[in-house]
Write a protein that holds these residues in place. Structure first.
Motif, PDB file in Angstrom:
ATOM      1  N   ILE A  17       0.843  -1.201   0.000  1.00 52.92           N
ATOM      2  CA  ILE A  17       0.000   0.000   0.000  1.00 52.92           C
ATOM      3  C   ILE A  17       0.877   1.251   0.000  1.00 52.92           C
ATOM      4  O   ILE A  17       0.640   2.196  -0.755  1.00 52.92           O
ATOM      5  N   GLY A  18       1.909   1.247   0.842  1.00 55.89           N
ATOM      6  CA  GLY A  18       2.816   2.388   0.882  1.00 55.89           C
ATOM      7  C   GLY A  18       3.555   2.573  -0.430  1.00 55.89           C
ATOM      8  O   GLY A  18       3.701   3.706  -0.920  1.00 55.89           O
ATOM      9  N   SER A  19       4.030   1.476  -1.026  1.00 54.88           N
ATOM     10  CA  SER A  19       4.740   1.565  -2.306  1.00 54.88           C
ATOM     11  C   SER A  19       3.813   2.048  -3.415  1.00 54.88           C
ATOM     12  O   SER A  19       4.233   2.797  -4.309  1.00 54.88           O
ATOM     13  N   ALA A  20       2.557   1.636  -3.363  1.00 57.23           N
ATOM     14  CA  ALA A  20       1.590   2.089  -4.362  1.00 57.23           C
ATOM     15  C   ALA A  20       1.364   3.593  -4.236  1.00 57.23           C
ATOM     16  O   ALA A  20       1.289   4.308  -5.241  1.00 57.23           O
ATOM     17  N   ALA A  21       1.272   4.085  -3.010  1.00 60.05           N
ATOM     18  CA  ALA A  21       1.098   5.520  -2.803  1.00 60.05           C
ATOM     19  C   ALA A  21       2.278   6.303  -3.374  1.00 60.05           C
ATOM     20  O   ALA A  21       2.102   7.358  -4.000  1.00 60.05           O
ATOM     21  N   ARG A  22       3.465   5.792  -3.171  1.00 57.27           N
ATOM     22  CA  ARG A  22       4.661   6.455  -3.709  1.00 57.27           C
ATOM     23  C   ARG A  22       4.631   6.454  -5.230  1.00 57.27           C
ATOM     24  O   ARG A  22       4.967   7.466  -5.873  1.00 57.27           O
ATOM     25  N   ALA A  23       4.218   5.332  -5.835  1.00 53.89           N
ATOM     26  CA  ALA A  23       4.152   5.234  -7.292  1.00 53.89           C
ATOM     27  C   ALA A  23       3.157   6.246  -7.863  1.00 53.89           C
ATOM     28  O   ALA A  23       3.404   6.860  -8.911  1.00 53.89           O
ATOM     29  N   LEU A  32      -6.307   7.498  -3.716  1.00 51.86           N
ATOM     30  CA  LEU A  32      -6.139   6.075  -3.405  1.00 51.86           C
ATOM     31  C   LEU A  32      -7.295   5.619  -2.525  1.00 51.86           C
ATOM     32  O   LEU A  32      -7.616   6.263  -1.518  1.00 51.86           O
ATOM     33  N   ARG A  33      -7.917   4.525  -2.917  1.00 50.26           N
ATOM     34  CA  ARG A  33      -8.988   3.929  -2.126  1.00 50.26           C
ATOM     35  C   ARG A  33      -8.628   2.478  -1.798  1.00 50.26           C
ATOM     36  O   ARG A  33      -8.120   1.756  -2.666  1.00 50.26           O
ATOM     37  N   LEU A  34      -8.907   2.081  -0.582  1.00 51.51           N
ATOM     38  CA  LEU A  34      -8.569   0.740  -0.115  1.00 51.51           C
ATOM     39  C   LEU A  34      -9.842   0.009   0.283  1.00 51.51           C
ATOM     40  O   LEU A  34     -10.686   0.562   0.996  1.00 51.51           O
ATOM     41  N   ALA A  49       6.036   4.239   1.814  1.00 55.78           N
ATOM     42  CA  ALA A  49       5.498   5.400   1.101  1.00 55.78           C
ATOM     43  C   ALA A  49       6.547   6.484   0.931  1.00 55.78           C
ATOM     44  O   ALA A  49       6.434   7.333   0.030  1.00 55.78           O
ATOM     45  N   SER A  50       7.555   6.499   1.802  1.00 61.33           N
ATOM     46  CA  SER A  50       8.618   7.503   1.731  1.00 61.33           C
ATOM     47  C   SER A  50       8.012   8.902   1.789  1.00 61.33           C
ATOM     48  O   SER A  50       7.361   9.257   2.752  1.00 61.33           O
ATOM     49  N   GLY A  51       8.161   9.704   0.741  1.00 64.08           N
ATOM     50  CA  GLY A  51       7.652  11.067   0.751  1.00 64.08           C
ATOM     51  C   GLY A  51       6.180  11.182   0.425  1.00 64.08           C
ATOM     52  O   GLY A  51       5.654  12.294   0.309  1.00 64.08           O
ATOM     53  N   ALA A  52       5.483  10.053   0.267  1.00 64.03           N
ATOM     54  CA  ALA A  52       4.062  10.089  -0.108  1.00 64.03           C
ATOM     55  C   ALA A  52       3.151   9.769   1.069  1.00 64.03           C
ATOM     56  O   ALA A  52       2.033   9.297   0.882  1.00 64.03           O
ATOM     57  N   LEU A  56      -0.936   8.882   1.502  1.00 67.46           N
ATOM     58  CA  LEU A  56      -1.369   7.685   2.222  1.00 67.46           C
ATOM     59  C   LEU A  56      -2.385   8.038   3.299  1.00 67.46           C
ATOM     60  O   LEU A  56      -3.362   7.312   3.511  1.00 67.46           O
ATOM     61  N   ARG A  57      -2.181   9.155   3.963  1.00 70.23           N
ATOM     62  CA  ARG A  57      -3.097   9.579   5.021  1.00 70.23           C
ATOM     63  C   ARG A  57      -4.476   9.926   4.452  1.00 70.23           C
ATOM     64  O   ARG A  57      -5.492   9.808   5.141  1.00 70.23           O
ATOM     65  N   ARG A  58      -4.509  10.368   3.211  1.00 75.63           N
ATOM     66  CA  ARG A  58      -5.786  10.740   2.584  1.00 75.63           C
ATOM     67  C   ARG A  58      -6.501   9.551   1.960  1.00 75.63           C
ATOM     68  O   ARG A  58      -7.611   9.713   1.421  1.00 75.63           O
ATOM     69  N   ALA A  59      -5.889   8.374   1.991  1.00 70.81           N
ATOM     70  CA  ALA A  59      -6.510   7.187   1.398  1.00 70.81           C
ATOM     71  C   ALA A  59      -7.845   6.893   2.078  1.00 70.81           C
ATOM     72  O   ALA A  59      -7.973   6.983   3.299  1.00 70.81           O
TER      73      ALA A  59
END
Length: 284
Positions: A17-23, A32-34, A49-52, A56-59
């Protein structure tokens, strides 16, 4: 691009999920919806997520795929295998173009990814208008979820920076929006109406519907009716459920030529009557 939503269904590892947010953030996407994530929020998601992390928080988190895409007018699902039913899956480039075309008409659109282990179920795939597949090595086609998200995010960005002609109907104000794409919720209401009508006419056996309803979904998803056309189709279904008996339209009372003996008929005088002389008995 702001109208495009990435939907991850049943994601098992929070790091994906974090890597997807970064992408998404790298390619200028932000939504992003989960659906039923196994663990979220989670520190592993934040780390990947690194810098994203803000993205991620807005997912948004949903309990079902139906709820996650009900406001979407065009939904494309990703698949790692060719399905027996339905149209041939779109290549990533074509899928990106179709999403942007629908988003350009002011609609919210979605790209859906299944869980890492099983992908989308048949029922989840039925909620998508079309499917798309990465043409990977057939001998080893297992693609990491975040890597798949990155591929499609890039295809969307590549398509977005290529100028495209704008059609008149892409304007939301054109004809008061009656030609806009229907949402997924409106399409589901149509499919329910269609199935109910076909059961009522006896065309579908409710105890054994087989694959007919799924084939009908494929047909109408391929046709992509606009909202006006969808309302026409629902009107037809309603007329089958509750037929209207209309009186044939007439052109008014038929006109019959007057009879020769009618007293109202005035015969014109003969051509020489005006200059005829009077007789002893008076004028004839």
């Amino acid at each position: 691009m702001n109208s495009i939503v990435f939907v991850l269904v049943g994601t098992q590892h929070p790091g994906n999920i974090g890597s997807a947010a970064r992408a998404l953030l790298v390619m200028g996407l932000a939504r992003l919806r989960l659906v039923r994530p196994h663990r979220f929020p989670d520190e592993h998601a934040d780390a990947m997520a690194s810098g994203a992390v803000d993205l991620l928080r807005r997912a948004e988190v949903y309990d079902s795929l139906d709820a996650a895409v009900e406001d979407c007018a065009w939904v494309v699902g990703t698949s790692a295998r060719v399905r027996y039913l339905g149209d041939e899956p779109l290549l990533p480039e074509a899928a990106a173009r179709s999403l942007l075309d629908a988003a350009g008409k002011g609609a919210t659109v979605a790209l859906v990814f299944g869980c890492e282990r099983t992908g989308l179920t048949n029922e989840e795939a039925d909620r998508c208008h079309r499917l798309t597949m990465v043409p990977a090595n057939p001998e080893y086609s297992s693609l990491n979820l975040a890597a798949a998200v990155q591929i499609y995010a890039w295809e969307l960005r590549r398509a977005a920076i290529t100028p495209q002609p704008v059609a008149a109907r892409s304007d939301e104000t054109f004809m008061k929006g009656r030609f806009r794409a229907p949402t997924m919720e409106q399409m589901e209401q149509f499919f329910e109406h269609l199935e109910r009508t076909l059961i009522g006419t006896g065309f579908i056996d409710p105890t054994n519907p087989r694959l007919l309803t799924r084939r009908l979904r494929t047909l109408f998803n391929r046709a992509r009716p606009d909202l006006n056309e969808l309302n026409i189709l629902r009107g037809i279904l309603t007329s089958v459920e509750k037929p209207k008996h209309r009186t044939p339209r007439t052109k008014g009372p038929a006109r019959t030529p007057p009879s020769a003996s009618s007293a109202s008929v005035r015969r014109p005088p003969p051509p020489d009557a005006a200059g005829a002389p009077e007789t002893a008995d008076g004028p004839e």
